[in-house]
Design a protein around this motif. Sequence first.
Motif, short mmCIF file in Angstrom:
data_model
loop_
_atom_site.label_atom_id
_atom_site.label_comp_id
_atom_site.label_asym_id
_atom_site.label_seq_id
_atom_site.Cartn_x
_atom_site.Cartn_y
_atom_site.Cartn_z
N PHE A 100 -26.04 41.80 -2.02
CA PHE A 100 -26.03 41.23 -3.37
C PHE A 100 -27.40 41.39 -4.01
O PHE A 100 -27.51 41.74 -5.19
N ILE A 101 -28.44 41.13 -3.24
CA ILE A 101 -29.80 41.31 -3.76
C ILE A 101 -30.05 42.77 -4.11
O ILE A 101 -30.66 43.08 -5.13
N ALA A 102 -29.53 43.70 -3.28
CA ALA A 102 -29.75 45.12 -3.52
C ALA A 102 -28.95 45.65 -4.69
O ALA A 102 -29.45 46.50 -5.44
N THR A 103 -27.73 45.17 -4.89
CA THR A 103 -26.85 45.77 -5.91
C THR A 103 -26.62 44.89 -7.13
O THR A 103 -26.24 45.41 -8.17
N GLN A 104 -26.78 43.59 -6.99
CA GLN A 104 -26.49 42.62 -8.05
C GLN A 104 -25.01 42.60 -8.46
O GLN A 104 -24.67 42.14 -9.53
N PHE A 105 -24.13 43.12 -7.57
CA PHE A 105 -22.69 43.04 -7.82
C PHE A 105 -22.15 41.78 -7.16
O PHE A 105 -22.42 41.51 -6.00
N VAL A 106 -21.35 41.03 -7.89
CA VAL A 106 -20.78 39.80 -7.34
C VAL A 106 -19.84 40.10 -6.18
O VAL A 106 -19.73 39.32 -5.24
N THR A 107 -19.19 41.26 -6.22
CA THR A 107 -18.27 41.61 -5.14
C THR A 107 -18.99 41.83 -3.82
O THR A 107 -18.34 41.83 -2.77
N ALA A 108 -20.30 41.99 -3.85
CA ALA A 108 -21.06 42.13 -2.61
C ALA A 108 -21.09 40.82 -1.84
O ALA A 108 -21.49 40.80 -0.67
N LEU A 109 -20.66 39.74 -2.46
CA LEU A 109 -20.67 38.43 -1.80
C LEU A 109 -19.43 38.15 -0.96
O LEU A 109 -19.33 37.08 -0.37
N PHE A 110 -18.50 39.09 -0.87
CA PHE A 110 -17.32 38.88 -0.01
C PHE A 110 -17.70 38.57 1.44
O PHE A 110 -17.14 37.65 2.04
N PRO A 111 -18.65 39.29 2.03
CA PRO A 111 -19.03 38.93 3.40
C PRO A 111 -19.59 37.50 3.52
O PRO A 111 -19.43 36.86 4.56
N VAL A 112 -20.21 37.01 2.45
CA VAL A 112 -20.72 35.63 2.48
C VAL A 112 -19.55 34.65 2.61
O VAL A 112 -19.62 33.68 3.37
N LEU A 113 -18.47 34.91 1.89
CA LEU A 113 -17.29 34.04 1.98
C LEU A 113 -16.69 34.06 3.39
O LEU A 113 -16.36 33.01 3.95
N PHE A 114 -16.57 35.27 3.95
CA PHE A 114 -16.05 35.37 5.31
C PHE A 114 -16.99 34.68 6.31
O PHE A 114 -16.54 33.99 7.23
N TRP A 173 -14.84 51.17 -4.25
CA TRP A 173 -16.27 50.88 -4.27
C TRP A 173 -16.90 51.62 -5.45
O TRP A 173 -16.44 52.66 -5.87
N THR A 174 -17.96 51.04 -5.99
CA THR A 174 -18.58 51.61 -7.19
C THR A 174 -19.81 52.45 -6.87
O THR A 174 -20.13 53.37 -7.61
N THR A 175 -20.52 52.12 -5.81
CA THR A 175 -21.70 52.89 -5.42
C THR A 175 -21.63 53.19 -3.93
O THR A 175 -20.83 52.59 -3.20
N PHE A 176 -22.46 54.10 -3.49
CA PHE A 176 -22.51 54.42 -2.07
C PHE A 176 -22.94 53.21 -1.25
O PHE A 176 -22.46 52.99 -0.14
N ILE A 177 -23.82 52.39 -1.81
CA ILE A 177 -24.26 51.17 -1.11
C ILE A 177 -23.08 50.23 -0.89
O ILE A 177 -22.97 49.59 0.15
N SER A 178 -22.20 50.14 -1.86
CA SER A 178 -21.00 49.31 -1.72
C SER A 178 -20.11 49.82 -0.59
O SER A 178 -19.54 49.03 0.17
N LEU A 179 -20.01 51.14 -0.48
CA LEU A 179 -19.22 51.73 0.61
C LEU A 179 -19.83 51.38 1.96
O LEU A 179 -19.12 51.01 2.89
N VAL A 180 -21.14 51.48 2.06
CA VAL A 180 -21.83 51.14 3.31
C VAL A 180 -21.58 49.68 3.67
O VAL A 180 -21.32 49.34 4.83
N GLU A 181 -21.63 48.80 2.67
CA GLU A 181 -21.38 47.38 2.93
C GLU A 181 -19.96 47.15 3.43
O GLU A 181 -19.75 46.39 4.38
N GLN A 182 -18.98 47.79 2.82
CA GLN A 182 -17.59 47.61 3.22
C GLN A 182 -17.36 48.10 4.65
O GLN A 182 -16.66 47.45 5.44
N ILE A 183 -17.94 49.22 4.98
CA ILE A 183 -17.80 49.76 6.34
C ILE A 183 -18.49 48.85 7.34
O ILE A 183 -17.95 48.56 8.42
N ALA A 184 -19.70 48.37 7.00
CA ALA A 184 -20.41 47.46 7.91
C ALA A 184 -19.63 46.17 8.11
O ALA A 184 -19.52 45.67 9.25
N MET A 185 -19.08 45.62 7.03
CA MET A 185 -18.29 44.39 7.14
C MET A 185 -17.08 44.61 8.03
O MET A 185 -16.76 43.78 8.88
N ALA A 186 -16.41 45.74 7.86
CA ALA A 186 -15.22 46.03 8.67
C ALA A 186 -15.59 46.18 10.15
O ALA A 186 -14.87 45.68 11.02
N MET A 187 -16.69 46.83 10.44
CA MET A 187 -17.10 47.03 11.84
C MET A 187 -17.50 45.71 12.51
O MET A 187 -17.10 45.44 13.65
#
Length: 127
Positions: free
Chosen positions: A25-39, A83-97
């Motif tokens: 979230f700090i890196a991208t400022q996208f609110v959707t980056a906070l999904f891992p925080v909820l989990f 995903w909107t940016t490559f960083i978002s893709l990395v976050e989604q893959i990291a969260m899934a792993m």
Amino acid sequence: MSKEKAIRSTITTGYIMFALGAAFFIATQFVTALFPVLFGAFLLGMQKLANNSNRETQAITLAAACSFAAVMLGITSAVLGTWTTFISLVEQIAMAMIAAMHLRVCVGYLTNQARVDNSSQTPEAIY
């Protein structure tokens, strides 16, 4: 697999997911980056429930369901290209792993728990 290992895994995964979401979230400022925080917050809440000896199996089951949801969200958003940016893709893959590793620990515990419950039931105890 022991209860302590499942609970420690839940705590660790909760903190890692929380940190992952906050960092992205700090890196991208996208609110959707906070999904891992909820989990992560949900997993930490399940750890509190697991401290009650009567509710430990239910807490680990709910934690496994949370991790399953995180895996599904991460994989589907990565595969479908939401995903909107490559960083978002990395976050989604990291969260899934991370969630998949936690799910493995929870399923191992629950499988062992089912064996323990079944072995203690004798025909005399049922009737």
